[in-house]
Design an enzyme around this catalytic site. Structure first.
Site, PDB file in Angstrom:
ATOM      1  N   ARG A   1      10.194  -0.548   7.071  1.00  0.00           N
ATOM      2  CA  ARG A   1       9.818   0.234   5.956  1.00  0.00           C
ATOM      3  C   ARG A   1      11.100   0.783   5.354  1.00  0.00           C
ATOM      4  O   ARG A   1      10.989   1.290   4.230  1.00  0.00           O
ATOM      5  CB  ARG A   1       8.880   1.447   6.418  1.00  0.00           C
ATOM      6  CG  ARG A   1       7.640   0.806   6.718  1.00  0.00           C
ATOM      7  CD  ARG A   1       6.898   1.914   7.265  1.00  0.00           C
ATOM      8  NE  ARG A   1       6.978   2.195   8.856  1.00  0.00           N
ATOM      9  CZ  ARG A   1       6.529   2.968   9.478  1.00  0.00           C
ATOM     10  NH1 ARG A   1       5.465   3.768   9.044  1.00  0.00           N
ATOM     11  NH2 ARG A   1       6.985   3.182  10.755  1.00  0.00           N
TER      12      ARG A   1
ATOM     13  N   ASP B   1      -3.035   1.731  -0.853  1.00  0.00           N
ATOM     14  CA  ASP B   1      -2.322   1.785  -2.060  1.00  0.00           C
ATOM     15  C   ASP B   1      -2.069   0.185  -2.826  1.00  0.00           C
ATOM     16  O   ASP B   1      -2.543  -0.562  -2.241  1.00  0.00           O
ATOM     17  CB  ASP B   1      -0.710   2.414  -1.831  1.00  0.00           C
ATOM     18  CG  ASP B   1      -0.093   1.807  -0.472  1.00  0.00           C
ATOM     19  OD1 ASP B   1       0.049   0.758  -0.624  1.00  0.00           O
ATOM     20  OD2 ASP B   1       0.231   2.328   0.133  1.00  0.00           O
TER      21      ASP B   1
ATOM     22  N   LYS C   1      -3.327   6.961  -6.013  1.00  0.00           N
ATOM     23  CA  LYS C   1      -3.204   8.517  -5.594  1.00  0.00           C
ATOM     24  C   LYS C   1      -2.410   9.233  -6.696  1.00  0.00           C
ATOM     25  O   LYS C   1      -1.688   8.763  -7.551  1.00  0.00           O
ATOM     26  CB  LYS C   1      -2.182   8.502  -4.275  1.00  0.00           C
ATOM     27  CG  LYS C   1      -2.937   7.863  -3.107  1.00  0.00           C
ATOM     28  CD  LYS C   1      -1.898   7.957  -1.910  1.00  0.00           C
ATOM     29  CE  LYS C   1      -2.454   7.023  -0.935  1.00  0.00           C
ATOM     30  NZ  LYS C   1      -1.592   6.439  -0.179  1.00  0.00           N
TER      31      LYS C   1
ATOM     32  N   ASP D   1      -4.637  -1.655   6.438  1.00  0.00           N
ATOM     33  CA  ASP D   1      -3.166  -1.617   6.170  1.00  0.00           C
ATOM     34  C   ASP D   1      -2.332  -2.260   7.139  1.00  0.00           C
ATOM     35  O   ASP D   1      -2.667  -2.643   7.981  1.00  0.00           O
ATOM     36  CB  ASP D   1      -2.687   0.237   6.457  1.00  0.00           C
ATOM     37  CG  ASP D   1      -1.575   0.635   5.319  1.00  0.00           C
ATOM     38  OD1 ASP D   1      -1.061  -0.267   4.796  1.00  0.00           O
ATOM     39  OD2 ASP D   1      -1.372   1.795   5.297  1.00  0.00           O
TER      40      ASP D   1
HETATM   41  C1  R5P Z   1       3.740   2.622   3.970  1.00  0.00           C
HETATM   42  O1  R5P Z   1       4.019   2.244   3.301  1.00  0.00           O
HETATM   43  C2  R5P Z   1       2.815   1.873   4.946  1.00  0.00           C
HETATM   44  O2  R5P Z   1       2.297   0.543   4.492  1.00  0.00           O
HETATM   45  C3  R5P Z   1       1.608   2.541   5.797  1.00  0.00           C
HETATM   46  O3  R5P Z   1       0.674   2.990   4.804  1.00  0.00           O
HETATM   47  C4  R5P Z   1       2.242   3.891   6.476  1.00  0.00           C
HETATM   48  O4  R5P Z   1       3.383   3.522   7.449  1.00  0.00           O
HETATM   49  C5  R5P Z   1       1.180   4.532   7.148  1.00  0.00           C
HETATM   50  O5  R5P Z   1       1.701   5.577   7.850  1.00  0.00           O
HETATM   51  P1  R5P Z   1       0.925   6.863   8.302  1.00  0.00           P
HETATM   52  O6  R5P Z   1      -0.043   6.724   9.201  1.00  0.00           O
HETATM   53  O7  R5P Z   1       1.984   7.974   8.955  1.00  0.00           O
HETATM   54  O8  R5P Z   1       0.275   7.407   7.180  1.00  0.00           O
END
Ligand code: R5P
Length: 296
Positions: A93, A166, A189, A216
């Site tokens: 990331r 997203d 969002k 996700d």
């Molecule tokens: C972020 O861009 C990733 O795709 C995930 O949405 C993110 O890492 C999720 O993190 P969390 O569970 O802390 O919201």
């Protein structure tokens, strides 16, 4: 004939990949020196090309060092090819300098794997796929286990809608939706400038009366899924499920998601977790076969 090697943190998934491609799995020897340094040894030579399966889940830094040590040791034995499968690619990331002075961590990880001797790489559902072509000069595949996720949910969902939290996660949602024969959408969002509260809204599709499957790549704190779930339920979704590829899930993540109304959370086995009920082995095996067709 090939030999699959595994670090102990990945032996379950390596065994599943081994069954899928018909090769045996050799566990590497590992220990920790009294001063904390890692030790890895390859106990036998490979028959044909070597495949190393080594995930980079927590503790990421230690597992990364073990992966590099194992690659160097394997490479020195001169196999016909050295393919590394990194089911969960840590540091993915941090794929750009968000602030001046930061590293591009994914670049360091990918380049180190290459320098340590890998001649091909398979990763699973990496956060930003374009980072692979940007930083690697060896052949690679990004295995996406969307068919496996869809199969898990096929009989569970009524009138399903696959929802990406997203826009960046839309392609994954589209792919799962295609295998399910369902619609897909993503959330938009918006942050309230006064209160700081984040509000979300599906871009195009009405969720009323539908079973929503949030998809996700990573679940870490669970906050992203929890917000998507409470949004969908507020807007009239019948039930909400969540699936991710990599359940990094820090302490409290599952409770947060369940208390936001998610009925079930599942993940693949790229790293071990209580919700890792879907195997990514078929997607990894297909990616390996396609890589072999290119380079062997
Ligand atoms: C972020 O861009 C990733 O795709 C995930 O949405 C993110 O890492 C999720 O993190 P969390 O569970 O802390 O919201």
């Amino acid at each position: 004939m090939m030999t699959i090697y595994a670090l102990s943190n990945s032996n379950g998934l390596a065994a599943r990949v081994g069954r899928a491609i018909g090769d045996k799995v050799v566990l590497l020897e590992e220990k920790e020196f009294p001063d904390g340094e890692s030790y890895v040894r390859v106990p036998q030579r490979s028959e044909g090309p070597a495949i190393l399966v080594a995930s980079l889940h927590p503790p990421q830094d230690r597992n990364f060092v073990k992966l590099l040590l194992a690659l160097e040791a394997l490479s020195a034995m001169g196999p016909e090819g050295l393919f590394v499968v990194v089911p969960y690619l840590a540091y993915a990331r941090q794929d750009k300098r968000f602030l001046e002075g930061e590293p591009i961590s994914i670049k360091v990880v990918l380049k180190s794997i290459e320098v340590a001797g890998a001649t091909g790489l398979v990763v699973v559902d990496v956060h930003k796929p374009s980072a692979l072509s940007e930083h690697l000069s060896i052949p690679f595949r990004n295995a996406i286990p969307s068919r496996e996720v869809a199969e898990y949910f096929k009989e569970k969902l009524k009138n399903p809608l696959v929802l990406a939290p997203d826009a960046g996660a839309l392609e994954r949602a589209r792919s799962v939706a295609e295998h399910l024969g369902a619609d897909y959408d993503h959330l938009v969002k918006e942050r309230d400038r006064v209160t700081g509260e984040v509000r979300a809204q599906p871009k195009n599709v009405d969720v009323r009366g539908r079973d929503v499957l949030i998809v996700d790549d990573i679940i870490s704190t669970g906050g992203t899924v929890a917000l998507a779930a409470s949004t969908a339920l507020k807007q009239g979704a019948s039930r909400v499920f969540a699936a991710c590829t990599h359940a990094v899930m820090v302490k409290g993540a599952l409770d947060l998601m369940l208390s936001s109304g998610v009925e079930e959370v599942v993940a693949t086995d790229t790293l071990p977790s209580p919700v890792s009920r879907i195997t990514a082995a078929p997607a990894i095996s297909e990616a390996l076969k396609s890589l072999f067709d290119e380079v062997l």
